[in-house]
Write an enzyme that holds these catalytic residues in place. Structure first.
Site, PDB file in Angstrom:
ATOM      1  N   HIS A 311       0.832  -1.208   0.000  1.00  0.00           N
ATOM      2  CA  HIS A 311       0.000   0.000   0.000  1.00  0.00           C
ATOM      3  C   HIS A 311       0.868   1.259   0.000  1.00  0.00           C
ATOM      4  CE1 HIS A 311      -3.345  -2.726   0.523  1.00  0.00           C
ATOM      5  NE2 HIS A 311      -2.649  -3.320   1.498  1.00  0.00           N
ATOM      6  N   GLU A 326      -2.493   0.291   7.802  1.00  0.00           N
ATOM      7  CA  GLU A 326      -1.610  -0.824   7.390  1.00  0.00           C
ATOM      8  C   GLU A 326      -0.362  -0.308   6.691  1.00  0.00           C
ATOM      9  OE1 GLU A 326      -1.603  -4.631   4.270  1.00  0.00           O
ATOM     10  OE2 GLU A 326      -3.433  -3.441   4.561  1.00  0.00           O
ATOM     11  N   HIS A 380       2.329  -7.251   4.242  1.00  0.00           N
ATOM     12  CA  HIS A 380       0.968  -6.743   4.412  1.00  0.00           C
ATOM     13  C   HIS A 380       0.446  -7.111   5.800  1.00  0.00           C
ATOM     14  CE1 HIS A 380      -0.022  -5.579   0.178  1.00  0.00           C
ATOM     15  NE2 HIS A 380       1.019  -6.373  -0.051  1.00  0.00           N
ATOM     16  N   GLU A 442       0.899 -11.845   5.144  1.00  0.00           N
ATOM     17  CA  GLU A 442      -0.152 -11.169   5.913  1.00  0.00           C
ATOM     18  C   GLU A 442       0.195 -11.415   7.374  1.00  0.00           C
ATOM     19  OE1 GLU A 442      -2.400  -9.217   4.932  1.00  0.00           O
ATOM     20  OE2 GLU A 442      -3.041  -9.712   2.889  1.00  0.00           O
TER      21      GLU A 442
END
Length: 479
Positions: A311, A326, A380, A442
């Site tokens: 991101h 995040e 992430h 993740e």
């Protein structure tokens, strides 16, 4: 020749050799067979084995002793070997065989030699749970049984009457006249055996039977590079000696000599010493299967690793239960990883972003491919509609990424200390469009109070960064 120097080789016991893992070497119907000495879990056995064009073949007697059951059909040429629910069916001299009913074709064929039937060992490794090392110079075959429960025998039943099927199954008793073996050892339980050295140009190849974890260091005055193989042993020479040397050309530009010894017995440690004429840069890489290492006398070319902070910019990513972004978490962890990689001389780090900027997933993949990196890691954090969902999960897409994805997942999972949501295959753009091994991490769920508290904790982020760096080094086998 390489760099003008001859390739030299040595094995324990004084015989020129280099241990190589068994490969299915091409053979022809006319290739000559030679008798091979068979070792099972470190013990020499009397079961028959042969070598043809560098490939190992096991007799029905040996197969039975290793836990397989052989049955011949009425034609006397077609056999089925089974173990549990697995089986291989073949006809002597034919390249096609059937593995669990499915056809398979290769360069090797089963052979009939001196009244006995011999089967390529490579056909049996999965079915019988074996790992095989073939020493092509001394014609020795080393077999390690990876599964418990095999019961060895020394002979197969006498030949039956005509048209009766030949059946060979391992009995419950152990081999008479030999020590009871009980359950077979695993490779990890068997003591690794230092098996040989090969000096090839600017590389010293160290071969071993079993898994070794070498360490390397330098001694001064005089200059020496020392490689230790902890918990390993070596075969003593005929005179009982546990040391020796590898011949090196007197005109070698930087190596004065190479020697080895059983340096310690508690724990058993094999030491290899390279005497240098002048200081020399070096690097050490272990073999993929742990069966040895290569000492390079040059600075190894660094591997290129790209770290992608997920991101960024106008894309905040997931938003935590307390309003944290995040994109800030992924950047913080990425910076910690990059800082650590800067201290690794055999890793050249790259990053997609080092500030609050955004790049589309497809563009990130293009950047990684254009840079020619060897590994891609995208960092992430997750979100869920339920606040009770938590855990670490890792994604990959291409088959070349499976090994690394599993490795880094296990390391990061321990670092975070949350639930294990496993390794999964998904078509995320950054792992689908990259050509090198790639994994998407993740780390945890920002919508879960426990995961959020951990992931925004500086000490936990340090552990995550350490785990990522350790996984990179382990994957490329960097000391």
């Amino acid at each position: 020749m390489k760099n003008g120097w001859r390739t030299l080789a040595w094995t324990a016991g004084g015989v020129l050799a280099a241990a190589i893992w068994l490969q299915a070497a091409p053979g022809t119907a006319m290739a000559a067979a030679s008798t091979a000495t068979l070792f099972v879990d470190g013990e020499e056995r009397e079961w028959s084995a042969i070598s043809i064009d560098g490939a190992a073949y096991l007799s029905l007697e040996a197969i039975a002793g290793l836990g397989g059951a052989a049955k011949a059909e009425k034609d006397g040429e077609t056999y089925t070997i089974s173990s549990g629910r697995k089986e291989v069916r073949f006809t002597i001299g034919e390249k096609q065989r059937f593995v669990d009913g499915a056809p398979a074709t290769g360069d090797l064929t089963a052979r009939s030699e001196e009244g006995g039937v011999y089967v390529p060992a490579s056909w049996l490794t999965d079915m019988l749970g074996l790992k095989v090392v073939k020493d092509r110079f001394t014609d020795s075959v080393y077999v390690f049984r990876l599964q418990a429960g095999a019961k060895p025998i020394t002979t197969i039943p006498a030949q039956p009457k005509e048209n009766d099927p030949i059946v060979s199954t391992p009995p419950a008793s152990t081999d008479p006249g030999k020590p009871a073996t009980g359950s077979p050892v695993t490779v990890s339980e068997a003591q690794p055996m230092f098996h040989g050295l090969t000096l090839d140009g600017d590389a010293l190849h160290i071969a071993a039977t079993g898994e070794v974890n070498p360490t390397v260091f330098v001694l001064k005055s005089p200059e020496r590079i020392v490689v230790d193989l902890p918990n390993a042993t070596l075969e003593r020479g005929p005179d009982g000696s546990a040391s020796g040397t590898l011949a090196v050309d007197a005109n070698h530009p930087y190596i004065a000599g190479i020697r080895y010894s059983l340096f310690a017995t508690e724990p058993s440690t094999v030491r290899i010493v390279v005497d240098l004429k002048a200081p020399k840069p070096y690097s050490l890489r272990t073999a993929a299967d742990g069966s040895g290492a290569v000492l390079h006398f040059t600075e190894a070319k660094p591997v290129k690793v790209m770290i992608d902070a997920g991101h960024g910019g106008n894309d905040p990513g997931a938003i935590s239960r307390t309003g944290k972004y995040e994109k800030d978490l992924t950047l913080a962890v990425t910076q910690k990883v990059l800082d650590r990689l800067e201290n690794e001389k055999l890793v050249e780090p790259f990053s997609i972003r080092e500030d609050d900027t955004y790049l589309a997933p497809a563009e990130r993949a293009k950047v990684a491919n254009a840079a020619g990196v060897d590994l891609f890691i995208s960092i992430h954090a997750n979100t869920a509609s339920s606040a009770t969902v938590k855990g670490t999960e890792t994604y990959y897409w291409n088959d070349n990424s499976v090994e690394f994805a599993k490795q880094i997942h296990n390391s990061v999972l321990q670092a975070v200390g949350t639930a294990d949501r496993k390794v999964k295959q998904e078509r995320f753009v950054v792992v689908r469009e990259t050509t090198m091994p790639a994994a998407l991490l993740e780390l945890g769920f920002l919508t879960n109070a426990e995961d959020e508290a951990k992931l925004y904790n500086d000490a936990v982020q340090d552990r995550i960064a350490d785990a990522i760096v350790a996984s990179i080094k382990a994957y490329f086998r960097i000391q």
